[in-house]
Write a protein that holds these residues in place. Structure first.
Motif: not given
Length: 195
Positions: A34-59
């Motif tokens: 349940v805790l892992c799911a909560a972290v993954l869902l929050v992280s996924g939604v936050a990343k979807l709100r700014d996909t550019r930030a995720t690509r910048d993080a990869f770099v």
């Protein structure tokens, strides 16, 4: 006529006590997924709100160029959301695969953060999108280590055939409330720890 009742013998009480102890252990084991799911869902939604930030993080984290230029940054939040949902609604071998994939993902995050700590310049990981826009520090490493430990327990729970749907079917309302509060508190604590 008179009703016949079966007296509660010592063996009956013993069986009930063992069943109660077993149920308490199983209800504890359902908390990590349940805790892992909560972290993954929050992280996924936050990343979807700014996909550019995720690509910048990869770099910024100096991941291989082919990976940064691939669809991986755009697909990562969808993968996190899929794993989060699977941890909450699946059981059996599907749950085990989801738990193992979560463990692998969190271990990968841990390795990337540990490597980034050796960079000379400060790196922003955007681990939770703009919601978690912060520099990589030792606290980030500790948070990710805790996530790996939690995902390990979630895998143990899956191996023990403990699932959220199964627990919901058997657990009283008070236990369900406790699980929800534990997930929210745990996710909040991990988020704060990373800052």
């Amino acid at each position: 006529g008179e009703r016949c009742s079966t007296p509660l013998t010592a063996s009956t009480w013993g069986r009930r006590a063992r069943h109660l102890r077993q149920w308490r252990v199983l209800s504890f084991l359902v908390a990590p997924p349940v805790l892992c799911a909560a972290v993954l869902l929050v992280s996924g939604v936050a990343k979807l709100r700014d996909t550019r930030a995720t690509r910048d993080a990869f770099v910024a984290l100096r991941l291989p160029r082919w990976l940064s230029d691939s669809p991986a940054p755009a697909l990562l939040p969808w993968g996190e959301l899929a794993l989060g949902v699977a941890l909450l609604v699946s059981s059996g071998w599907v749950l085990l695969l989801a738990a193992l994939a979560t463990l692998g993902l969190f271990f990968g995050y841990l390795a990337v953060i540990a490597r980034a700590l050796g960079f000379t310049e400060r790196v922003t990981c955007n681990c939770f999108g703009r919601l978690g826009e912060q520099g990589v520090t030792r606290r980030t490493l500790v948070r990710n280590a805790v996530l790996v430990a939690t995902a390990t327990l979630a895998t143990v729970a899956a191996l023990a055939r403990v699932s959220v749907p199964g627990t919901i079917m058997d657990a009283p309302g008070a236990t369900l409330g406790w699980l929800a509060m534990a997930a929210l508190a745990g996710a909040g604590a991990l988020f704060v720890l990373g800052h």
